[in-house]
Every structure is written in structure tokens, then in C-alpha cells.
Motif scaffolding. Structure first.
Motif, PDB file in Angstrom:
ATOM      1  N   ILE A   1       0.848  -1.182   0.000  1.00 58.70           N
ATOM      2  CA  ILE A   1       0.000   0.000   0.000  1.00 58.70           C
ATOM      3  C   ILE A   1       0.888   1.239   0.000  1.00 58.70           C
ATOM      4  O   ILE A   1       1.993   1.213   0.562  1.00 58.70           O
ATOM      5  N   PRO A   2       0.461   2.313  -0.647  1.00 58.57           N
ATOM      6  CA  PRO A   2       1.258   3.537  -0.665  1.00 58.57           C
ATOM      7  C   PRO A   2       1.558   4.008   0.758  1.00 58.57           C
ATOM      8  O   PRO A   2       0.712   3.964   1.639  1.00 58.57           O
ATOM      9  N   GLY A   3       2.805   4.415   0.967  1.00 58.39           N
ATOM     10  CA  GLY A   3       3.256   4.853   2.281  1.00 58.39           C
ATOM     11  C   GLY A   3       3.941   3.767   3.090  1.00 58.39           C
ATOM     12  O   GLY A   3       4.577   4.053   4.104  1.00 58.39           O
ATOM     13  N   GLU A   4       3.829   2.525   2.654  1.00 62.01           N
ATOM     14  CA  GLU A   4       4.430   1.409   3.375  1.00 62.01           C
ATOM     15  C   GLU A   4       5.954   1.425   3.214  1.00 62.01           C
ATOM     16  O   GLU A   4       6.478   1.704   2.149  1.00 62.01           O
ATOM     17  N   LYS A   5       6.676   1.116   4.295  1.00 60.73           N
ATOM     18  CA  LYS A   5       8.138   1.068   4.278  1.00 60.73           C
ATOM     19  C   LYS A   5       8.592  -0.321   3.819  1.00 60.73           C
ATOM     20  O   LYS A   5       8.092  -1.331   4.295  1.00 60.73           O
ATOM     21  N   VAL A   6       9.531  -0.347   2.867  1.00 61.15           N
ATOM     22  CA  VAL A   6      10.049  -1.597   2.320  1.00 61.15           C
ATOM     23  C   VAL A   6      11.557  -1.474   2.122  1.00 61.15           C
ATOM     24  O   VAL A   6      12.114  -0.390   2.211  1.00 61.15           O
ATOM     25  N   LYS A   7      12.196  -2.592   1.849  1.00 65.88           N
ATOM     26  CA  LYS A   7      13.598  -2.628   1.441  1.00 65.88           C
ATOM     27  C   LYS A   7      13.654  -3.037  -0.019  1.00 65.88           C
ATOM     28  O   LYS A   7      13.030  -4.013  -0.409  1.00 65.88           O
ATOM     29  N   VAL A   8      14.400  -2.292  -0.825  1.00 67.43           N
ATOM     30  CA  VAL A   8      14.616  -2.629  -2.225  1.00 67.43           C
ATOM     31  C   VAL A   8      15.972  -3.328  -2.286  1.00 67.43           C
ATOM     32  O   VAL A   8      16.982  -2.783  -1.843  1.00 67.43           O
TER      33      VAL A   8
END
Length: 138
Positions: free
Chosen positions: A59-66
Motif C-alpha cells: 500500500i502507498p506509504g508502506e516502508k520496504v527494502k529494495v
């Protein structure tokens, strides 16, 4: 443990086929041992499009690792910098050795690098399929 390059990011847009993630470089990039490979050390913010995992929802705004394998970064450096430099040097030395004038040697060398980048441009879809980012939820 993952042996690659990772950057924290925020999901900007997500749909069934891809996820757009904004990566903001921090001061830690200056000390990172892989900054020359990934190119994030000189940027403030980048949007990266990552193929969506069909079993994950973002979902937009979610923190992730690329994440990206280190070998893909090294391959990108070879394709973007090392091979064109070798093409340039080979053409300069070859045309100079053949007795071609300096002006035509310079034009020929620059044209050879331009042709190399045009071939890379034509192969962009194939290269894009080889260099794929992965996402991990935080």
C-alpha cells in the motif's frame, strides 16, 4: 544473510504488475562500501519500479527494502562505463595506428561509443528483464 545491495524505501504506487518505490539517500550512503556500484550516493530521491510479487500486497506509504544482487550492480557498471571506455580507447588507438587524422580519429571514436550506447538502447527490454529488483517488507 542477503549478499547484495539494499536500500530502504517507501511505496509510492502499487498495482497488480508493479510497485513504485521512492528511495531517499541518506548520509549513510557516503560511508557505504557499495556506493560506487549502486549510484545512490549522488542522489537525493529516486523512484524505482519493481515487479510486483503476486502473493504480496503493498500500500502507498508502506516502508520496504529494495534489494539487488551485487552482481547485477557490477554488470551495470561494466555495461555503462567499462565497456564504452574500452571501445573508445580501442578505436582511438586503432585509428591513430592506421594513420587517420586526429579529427577523424576523434569523430570515429565518439561515433563508436554512440553506436555502442544505441545497441544498449535497442537491448533495453532484455537488459531490464535481467536486472530485477526485489522487495522485502520491513
Amino acid at each position: 544473510m542477503f549478499d547484495g545491495i539494499e536500500h530502504d524505501g517507501t511505496v509510492v504506487r502499487a498495482d497488480a504488475s508493479s510497485v513504485e518505490v521512492e528511495i531517499i539517500s541518506s548520509s549513510a550512503c557516503g560511508d557505504c562500501h557499495a556506493k560506487a556500484v549502486c549510484g545512490m550516493g549522488d542522489a537525493r530521491s529516486r523512484i524505482v519500479e519493481v515487479p510486483s510479487d503476486p502473493y504480496e500486497t503493498y500500500i502507498p506509504g508502506e516502508k520496504v527494502k529494495v534489494c539487488m544482487r551485487r552482481s547485477m550492480g557490477l554488470k551495470a557498471v561494466w555495461l555503462a562505463y567499462t565497456i564504452p571506455l574500452m571501445v573508445l580507447v580501442i578505436f582511438i588507438l586503432g585509428l591513430s595506428r592506421a594513420g587517420v587524422g586526429e579529427l577523424w580519429t576523434a569523430i570515429g571514436a565518439i561515433a563508436s561509443v554512440a553506436l555502442y550506447y544505441f545497441i544498449i538502447f535497442l537491448c533495453r527490454d532484455r537488459l531490464a528483464n535481467e536486472c530485477v529488483f526485489k522487495l522485502k517488507k520491513l
